[in-house]
Design a protein around this motif. Structure first.
Motif, PDB file in Angstrom:
ATOM      1  N   TYR A   1       0.768  -1.308  -0.252  1.00 17.66           N
ATOM      2  CA  TYR A   1       0.020  -0.096  -0.029  1.00 17.66           C
ATOM      3  C   TYR A   1       1.109   1.191  -0.016  1.00 17.66           C
ATOM      4  O   TYR A   1       1.993   1.243   0.487  1.00 17.66           O
ATOM      5  N   GLY A   2       0.309   2.385  -0.516  1.00 20.49           N
ATOM      6  CA  GLY A   2       1.056   3.427  -0.655  1.00 20.49           C
ATOM      7  C   GLY A   2       0.211   4.534   0.861  1.00 20.49           C
ATOM      8  O   GLY A   2      -0.293   4.016   1.435  1.00 20.49           O
TER       9      GLY A   2
ATOM     10  N   SER B   1      -5.607 -16.571  -1.527  1.00 17.55           N
ATOM     11  CA  SER B   1      -5.668 -15.410  -1.859  1.00 17.55           C
ATOM     12  C   SER B   1      -6.729 -15.367  -2.486  1.00 17.55           C
ATOM     13  O   SER B   1      -7.800 -14.200  -2.179  1.00 17.55           O
ATOM     14  N   VAL B   2      -7.608 -16.096  -3.292  1.00 17.80           N
ATOM     15  CA  VAL B   2      -8.606 -16.705  -3.482  1.00 17.80           C
ATOM     16  C   VAL B   2      -9.522 -16.265  -1.974  1.00 17.80           C
ATOM     17  O   VAL B   2     -10.955 -15.782  -1.968  1.00 17.80           O
ATOM     18  N   ASN B   3      -9.289 -17.392  -1.343  1.00 18.14           N
ATOM     19  CA  ASN B   3     -10.464 -17.469   0.168  1.00 18.14           C
ATOM     20  C   ASN B   3      -9.756 -15.328   0.736  1.00 18.14           C
ATOM     21  O   ASN B   3     -10.858 -14.938   1.404  1.00 18.14           O
ATOM     22  N   ALA B   4      -8.949 -14.901   1.097  1.00 20.13           N
ATOM     23  CA  ALA B   4      -8.799 -14.051   1.302  1.00 20.13           C
ATOM     24  C   ALA B   4      -9.697 -13.165   0.791  1.00 20.13           C
ATOM     25  O   ALA B   4     -10.195 -11.983   1.496  1.00 20.13           O
ATOM     26  N   TRP B   5      -9.290 -12.486  -0.347  1.00 23.09           N
ATOM     27  CA  TRP B   5     -10.517 -12.082  -1.657  1.00 23.09           C
ATOM     28  C   TRP B   5     -11.675 -11.969  -1.324  1.00 23.09           C
ATOM     29  O   TRP B   5     -12.774 -10.844  -0.084  1.00 23.09           O
ATOM     30  N   ALA B   6     -12.512 -13.197  -0.738  1.00 22.88           N
ATOM     31  CA  ALA B   6     -13.997 -13.767  -0.503  1.00 22.88           C
ATOM     32  C   ALA B   6     -14.793 -13.292   0.629  1.00 22.88           C
ATOM     33  O   ALA B   6     -15.540 -12.467   1.029  1.00 22.88           O
ATOM     34  N   LEU B   7     -13.088 -13.859   1.796  1.00 19.30           N
ATOM     35  CA  LEU B   7     -13.411 -12.897   2.972  1.00 19.30           C
ATOM     36  C   LEU B   7     -13.382 -11.468   3.266  1.00 19.30           C
ATOM     37  O   LEU B   7     -14.509 -10.780   4.085  1.00 19.30           O
ATOM     38  N   GLY B   8     -12.948 -10.368   2.042  1.00 21.10           N
ATOM     39  CA  GLY B   8     -12.321  -9.687   2.564  1.00 21.10           C
ATOM     40  C   GLY B   8     -11.799  -8.947   3.803  1.00 21.10           C
ATOM     41  O   GLY B   8     -11.286  -8.295   4.185  1.00 21.10           O
ATOM     42  N   LEU B   9     -10.413  -9.695   3.031  1.00 26.79           N
ATOM     43  CA  LEU B   9      -8.770  -9.892   4.637  1.00 26.79           C
ATOM     44  C   LEU B   9      -8.827  -9.103   3.406  1.00 26.79           C
ATOM     45  O   LEU B   9      -7.262 -10.066   2.701  1.00 26.79           O
ATOM     46  N   THR B  10      -8.587  -7.484   3.593  1.00 26.91           N
ATOM     47  CA  THR B  10      -6.988  -6.775   2.761  1.00 26.91           C
ATOM     48  C   THR B  10      -6.073  -6.518   3.186  1.00 26.91           C
ATOM     49  O   THR B  10      -5.546  -5.156   3.061  1.00 26.91           O
ATOM     50  N   ASN B  11      -5.407  -7.576   4.134  1.00 27.25           N
ATOM     51  CA  ASN B  11      -4.335  -7.004   4.656  1.00 27.25           C
ATOM     52  C   ASN B  11      -2.768  -6.745   3.668  1.00 27.25           C
ATOM     53  O   ASN B  11      -1.942  -6.413   4.273  1.00 27.25           O
TER      54      ASN B  11
ATOM     55  N   PHE C   1      -1.582  -5.618  -0.237  1.00 31.10           N
ATOM     56  CA  PHE C   1      -2.143  -3.879  -1.889  1.00 31.10           C
ATOM     57  C   PHE C   1      -2.792  -5.023  -2.623  1.00 31.10           C
ATOM     58  O   PHE C   1      -4.271  -4.474  -2.884  1.00 31.10           O
ATOM     59  N   VAL C   2      -2.747  -6.227  -3.167  1.00 34.54           N
ATOM     60  CA  VAL C   2      -3.098  -6.813  -4.378  1.00 34.54           C
ATOM     61  C   VAL C   2      -5.023  -7.619  -3.875  1.00 34.54           C
ATOM     62  O   VAL C   2      -5.845  -6.822  -4.520  1.00 34.54           O
ATOM     63  N   ILE C   3      -4.913  -7.522  -2.463  1.00 33.17           N
ATOM     64  CA  ILE C   3      -6.493  -8.183  -1.823  1.00 33.17           C
ATOM     65  C   ILE C   3      -6.636  -7.136  -1.892  1.00 33.17           C
ATOM     66  O   ILE C   3      -8.196  -7.277  -2.073  1.00 33.17           O
ATOM     67  N   GLY C   4      -6.815  -5.816  -1.744  1.00 31.74           N
ATOM     68  CA  GLY C   4      -7.542  -4.391  -1.196  1.00 31.74           C
ATOM     69  C   GLY C   4      -8.232  -4.223  -1.981  1.00 31.74           C
ATOM     70  O   GLY C   4      -9.025  -3.679  -2.428  1.00 31.74           O
ATOM     71  N   VAL C   5      -7.024  -4.100  -3.291  1.00 32.80           N
ATOM     72  CA  VAL C   5      -7.615  -3.430  -4.595  1.00 32.80           C
ATOM     73  C   VAL C   5      -8.382  -4.416  -5.888  1.00 32.80           C
ATOM     74  O   VAL C   5      -9.620  -3.891  -6.028  1.00 32.80           O
TER      75      VAL C   5
END
Length: 181
Positions: free
Chosen positions: A65-66, A89-99, A101-105
């Motif tokens: 993250y910037g 990554s798939v599971n974190a994304w689906a759960l909204g775990l945005t720790n 940068f990529v998953i946050g975006v």
């Protein structure tokens, strides 16, 4: 002159990430302006290539993250392709775990309505875990095109080594298709 469309190409740490330079070149040949984002582990795997990948894309490679208030160094995305997307990554994304940068975006682009494609790179044992299928269903219900199954990446058995022939062309074609009504 037509401006190129911008593709955010996001990658997790899975063996196909080592082919990312060729994928960037293929996407550019398809008319994309490519911005490359990596999970922290993928950035670690490619650390010796990050400067060259930035030159290739014409944009900084991002994996963190910037700071608040800093201007974004990338143009707005017309589409997002997340491949290879690992089990984590798939599971974190689906759960909204945005720790990361990529998953946050990718979590945010769902809400922005940016066309998004994901192609997992998982093994057959991970696919049998109940969280994985729920995560795929959650992402599809949110409008993400998830390339999973016969028409895309077919998982190998655990301990078989890296998967052969990750279908990058299928992923790039799907990214172009999500922009076509």
């Amino acid at each position: 002159m037509t401006m190129p469309r911008t593709l955010y190409l996001f990658c997790s740490a899975a063996p196909p990430v080592f082919d990312v330079a060729g994928v960037v070149e293929a996407a550019q040949a398809d008319g994309w302006d490519v911005c490359l984002g990596l999970t922290p582990s993928a950035a670690h795997w490619l650390e010796g290539s990050l400067d060259g990948l930035a030159v290739l894309t014409g944009h900084p490679v991002r994996f963190d993250y910037g700071r608040p208030g800093e201007p974004d160094v990338w143009p707005e995305a017309d589409a997002v392709l997340f491949a290879p997307a690992t089990f984590n990554s798939v599971n974190a994304w689906a759960l909204g775990l945005t720790n990361s940068f990529v998953i946050g975006v990718v979590a945010e682009v769902i809400g922005k309505g940016v066309p998004t494609v994901a192609m997992p790179c998982v093994n057959a044992a991970q696919v049998r875990h109940p969280a994985f299928e729920r995560s795929v269903e959650t992402l599809r219900a949110a409008g993400v095109t998830v390339l999973h199954g016969e028409e895309a990446f077919i998982p190998n058995q655990p301990e078989e080594g890296p998967p052969e022939g990750y279908p990058w062309r299928v992923a790039l074609t799907a990214a172009a298709r999500v922009l076509t009504p």
